[in-house]
Motif scaffolding. Structure first.
Motif, short mmCIF file in Angstrom:
data_model
loop_
_atom_site.label_atom_id
_atom_site.label_comp_id
_atom_site.label_asym_id
_atom_site.label_seq_id
_atom_site.Cartn_x
_atom_site.Cartn_y
_atom_site.Cartn_z
N THR A 295 13.77 -5.80 -10.60
CA THR A 295 12.78 -5.84 -9.09
C THR A 295 13.51 -4.61 -8.16
OG1 THR A 295 14.38 -7.15 -7.92
CG2 THR A 295 12.65 -8.35 -9.44
N GLY A 296 12.82 -3.78 -7.95
CA GLY A 296 13.31 -2.63 -7.16
C GLY A 296 13.97 -1.65 -7.82
N GLY A 297 14.08 -0.26 -6.95
CA GLY A 297 15.06 0.63 -7.73
C GLY A 297 14.16 1.47 -8.64
N THR A 298 12.85 1.48 -8.61
CA THR A 298 12.02 2.17 -9.69
C THR A 298 11.45 3.54 -9.15
OG1 THR A 298 9.90 1.30 -9.19
CG2 THR A 298 11.30 0.05 -11.03
N ALA A 299 11.84 3.89 -7.94
CA ALA A 299 11.58 5.26 -7.27
C ALA A 299 12.51 6.18 -7.52
CB ALA A 299 10.91 4.98 -5.95
N LYS B 156 -1.44 4.08 -12.52
CA LYS B 156 -2.30 4.43 -11.46
C LYS B 156 -3.19 3.11 -11.10
CE LYS B 156 -3.10 9.09 -13.31
NZ LYS B 156 -4.07 10.02 -14.07
N VAL B 157 -2.38 2.22 -10.30
CA VAL B 157 -2.61 1.35 -9.59
C VAL B 157 -2.14 1.00 -8.43
CG1 VAL B 157 -0.89 -0.21 -10.70
CG2 VAL B 157 -2.99 -1.36 -10.30
N ARG B 158 -2.72 0.33 -7.38
CA ARG B 158 -2.16 0.05 -6.12
C ARG B 158 -2.22 -1.57 -5.88
NH1 ARG B 158 -0.42 4.90 -3.80
NH2 ARG B 158 -0.77 6.48 -5.52
N PRO B 159 -1.30 -2.38 -5.42
CA PRO B 159 -0.15 -1.56 -5.25
C PRO B 159 0.73 -1.66 -6.50
CG PRO B 159 -0.20 -4.05 -4.60
CD PRO B 159 -1.57 -3.51 -4.96
N GLY B 160 1.88 -1.19 -6.64
CA GLY B 160 2.64 -1.28 -7.68
C GLY B 160 2.80 0.09 -8.61
N HIS B 161 2.30 1.04 -8.11
CA HIS B 161 2.31 2.53 -9.05
C HIS B 161 3.88 2.84 -9.34
CE1 HIS B 161 3.33 5.32 -5.95
NE2 HIS B 161 3.02 4.58 -5.07
N PRO B 162 4.67 2.63 -8.96
CA PRO B 162 6.08 3.06 -9.53
C PRO B 162 6.64 2.13 -10.72
CG PRO B 162 6.21 2.61 -7.00
CD PRO B 162 5.10 2.02 -7.48
N LEU C 201 10.01 -3.58 -11.99
CA LEU C 201 8.80 -4.00 -10.97
C LEU C 201 9.32 -3.15 -9.74
CD1 LEU C 201 8.30 -7.64 -11.77
CD2 LEU C 201 6.96 -5.91 -12.65
N PRO C 202 8.30 -2.73 -8.85
CA PRO C 202 8.56 -2.48 -7.74
C PRO C 202 9.27 -3.33 -6.70
CG PRO C 202 6.39 -1.71 -8.05
CD PRO C 202 7.01 -2.73 -9.11
N GLY C 203 9.89 -3.06 -5.78
CA GLY C 203 10.41 -4.04 -4.81
C GLY C 203 9.64 -4.90 -3.80
N ASN C 204 8.56 -4.06 -3.49
CA ASN C 204 7.74 -4.85 -2.60
C ASN C 204 7.08 -6.21 -3.13
OD1 ASN C 204 7.74 -3.67 -0.07
ND2 ASN C 204 6.72 -1.91 -0.66
N PRO C 205 6.98 -7.31 -2.73
CA PRO C 205 6.50 -8.67 -3.46
C PRO C 205 5.05 -8.24 -4.06
CG PRO C 205 7.38 -9.07 -1.24
CD PRO C 205 7.29 -7.49 -1.55
N TYR D 265 -4.29 -9.84 4.10
CA TYR D 265 -2.96 -9.87 4.01
C TYR D 265 -2.47 -9.45 2.48
CZ TYR D 265 -3.14 -12.44 8.53
OH TYR D 265 -3.32 -12.78 9.56
N ASN D 266 -3.00 -8.23 2.14
CA ASN D 266 -3.03 -7.87 0.82
C ASN D 266 -2.17 -6.58 0.62
OD1 ASN D 266 -4.84 -5.98 1.62
ND2 ASN D 266 -6.46 -6.92 0.70
N GLY D 267 -1.44 -6.26 1.73
CA GLY D 267 -0.47 -5.00 1.68
C GLY D 267 0.41 -5.27 0.59
N PRO D 268 1.35 -4.24 -0.01
CA PRO D 268 2.02 -4.26 -1.10
C PRO D 268 3.29 -5.01 -0.73
CG PRO D 268 2.04 -1.86 -0.19
CD PRO D 268 0.84 -2.64 0.43
N ALA D 269 3.59 -5.04 0.65
CA ALA D 269 4.91 -6.22 0.91
C ALA D 269 4.68 -7.22 1.35
CB ALA D 269 5.55 -5.21 2.08
N MET D 270 3.24 -7.86 1.27
CA MET D 270 2.72 -8.98 1.66
C MET D 270 2.72 -10.25 0.59
SD MET D 270 -0.01 -7.80 4.74
CE MET D 270 0.38 -6.87 5.94
N LEU D 271 2.90 -11.18 0.88
CA LEU D 271 2.71 -12.39 -0.07
C LEU D 271 1.76 -13.30 0.31
CD1 LEU D 271 5.99 -13.19 -1.67
CD2 LEU D 271 4.16 -12.14 -2.90
#
Length: 460
Positions: free
Chosen positions: A302-306, A330-336, A351-355, A414-420
């Protein structure tokens, strides 16, 4: 730059600068290939660990192809050999896949049985009734003779020479104790004959069938104590980030770790056995040791993929000679997100770090790979019309949480990359094509484990 409002503002943190400009300028119909940014003429070949952001986008894999690559990644001869079938007790088989056909060990039912409470009768009535009745689980009763009846319970053995079972509500006794039918009876009525469901040796279910609660019941009825199945893929979760707290509210620039509690049950819902959850912080050496010593089938980070100063996943994969199968999607969120083969029989999903971005990576890369490892059948794709407009990314697929209401899908806020908050209330994720979707447009849906009708709801 003109201020953004509405959905554009919600997505701002998930867009590159030129992509935000494209949204503002209405450039949604163009693809990355249509653009010619000034840096492109002098761009250097990209590497797994660096490169300009535009280079990263260009080498990213399309969302459908990324899922296909993940599904194919585990289909090798050596990997299949390693995942040899195992025999497990019935009470631990739920959610696994049959590795051998389920074959009837006996006739079902194995003897003629009564389908109702009532009387077993022989010949035409009225009938003389025996004093002792026949109960389920008792020894074979004495045969009947014409004109004779005996009280019988549901599931009890039928005496030889029985003509039919007369239901309790369809019979009465006279003052001499003789039994009379209040309705016509037909031969064989309410008798389950031996072998009605299957004969010994019949195939009840084929290889590849998912073990559901009903399958467990069928196996038990057929005489099985164990089942031969494909074992669960073994998964290790590595939680990265020095900024994460494991208890209490966020404070002093630190945030709560949401992925540590969320990912293990989600992975179990996808059919995995989570063997460990390890919190490593931003420690490159600890990450290297954890990956190289793991014997899991799949490692999830989780995280550290950039490509930031403490993003150690790419450098570590390069250091160990891992093969990058997917390097950005090529998907948002989560492209890295990324998928790598770390050993001949092991993969890593970064996995990207944003939830919510991590959820996107989980369903894009981990779910197809785990499904292949577990030999689970692929879910049937389905679509529903979206009730409201679904804002899209200019060039990439977008995954948004939706609630299912009747025959339509309702996009949630509430569908931003850091939002659950949105995904916590969702039934599914909608796959929004580049440019977005208008109200009423059919979109593919990805069911969430707890909301689907399949075995995943069991989280075993």
């Amino acid at each position: 730059m003109t201020a953004r409002t509405g959905a554009d503002a919600e997505d701002a943190e998930d867009l590159d600068v030129e992509e935000v400009l494209a949204l503002v300028n209405g450039d949604n119909g163009r693809t990355p290939a249509d653009r010619t940014p000034p840096s492109q003429s002098s761009a250097q070949p990209s590497s797994p660990t660096g490169g300009h952001k535009s280079d990263t986008h260009h080498r990213a894999t399309s969302w459908p192809e990324a899922r296909a690559i993940a599904g194919r990644a585990a289909r090798t001869g050596t990997r299949a050999a390693r995942r040899a079938p195992v025999s497990v007790p019935l009470d631990t088989a739920l959610g696994l896949t049959l590795a051998a056909p389920l074959t009837a060990l006996t006739d079902l039912p194995s003897f003629d049985t009564s389908a109702m409470d009532g009387w077993a009768v022989a010949g035409p009535g009225p009938w003389d009734v025996r004093d002792e009745g026949v109960l389920a689980g008792h020894a074979e009763p004495q045969p009947l003779t014409d004109g004779e009846a005996v009280r019988i319970a549901t599931g009890a053995r039928i005496p030889l020479d029985t003509s039919a079972v007369l239901r309790s509500e369809h019979g009465r006794t006279d003052t001499q104790g003789r039994l009379h039918a209040t309705r016509d009876t037909r031969h064989g009525q309410d008798i389950r004959p031996r072998g009605q469901e299957c004969r010994s040796g019949d195939q009840l279910l084929p290889v590849g069938a998912l073990v559901t609660p009903a399958v467990l019941g069928l196996a038990a009825a057929a005489g099985y104590d164990t089942l031969t199945v494909i074992p669960r893929p073994r998964v290790e979760v590595l939680v990265l980030g020095d900024e994460l707290l494991t208890e209490g509210p966020p404070r002093d620039g630190l945030i709560r770790d949401a992925l540590g509690p969320m990912l293990p049950p989600w992975l179990r819902g996808l059919g995995a056995e989570v063997i460990a959850v390890r919190r490593l912080g931003d420690d490159a050496q600890a990450l290297h040791k954890a990956i190289t010593t793991s014997d899991a089938d799949l490692i999830v980070t989780t995280g550290g993929t950039a490509s930031g100063p403490v993003d150690h996943v790419h450098p570590t994969l390069e250091r160990i000679g891992a093969e990058l199968l997917v390097n950005g999607v090529k998907v948002r969120p989560g492209h890295p997100m990324l998928l790598a083969r770390t050993k001949e029989n092991q993969h890593l999903v970064g996995l990207p770090g944003n939830p919510l971005a991590a959820v996107s990576g989980l369903l894009t890369l981990a779910e197809p790979l785990l499904r292949t490892l577990a030999a689970r059948p692929a879910p049937e794709p389905y679509t529903l019309p979206v009730r409201d407009e679904a804002h899209g990314h200019p060039y990439d697929t977008r995954l948004i949480p939706v609630a299912l209401r009747g025959d339509s899908a309702v996009p949630l806020h509430y569908n931003g990359p850091a939002m659950l908050r949105g995904i916590a209330a969702a039934d599914a994720l909608a796959v929004v094509p580049p440019g977005g979707a208008r109200p009423g447009q059919e979109l593919e849906l990805l069911d969430l484990p707890w909301a689907s009708a399949g075995i995943e709801v069991c989280f075993t």
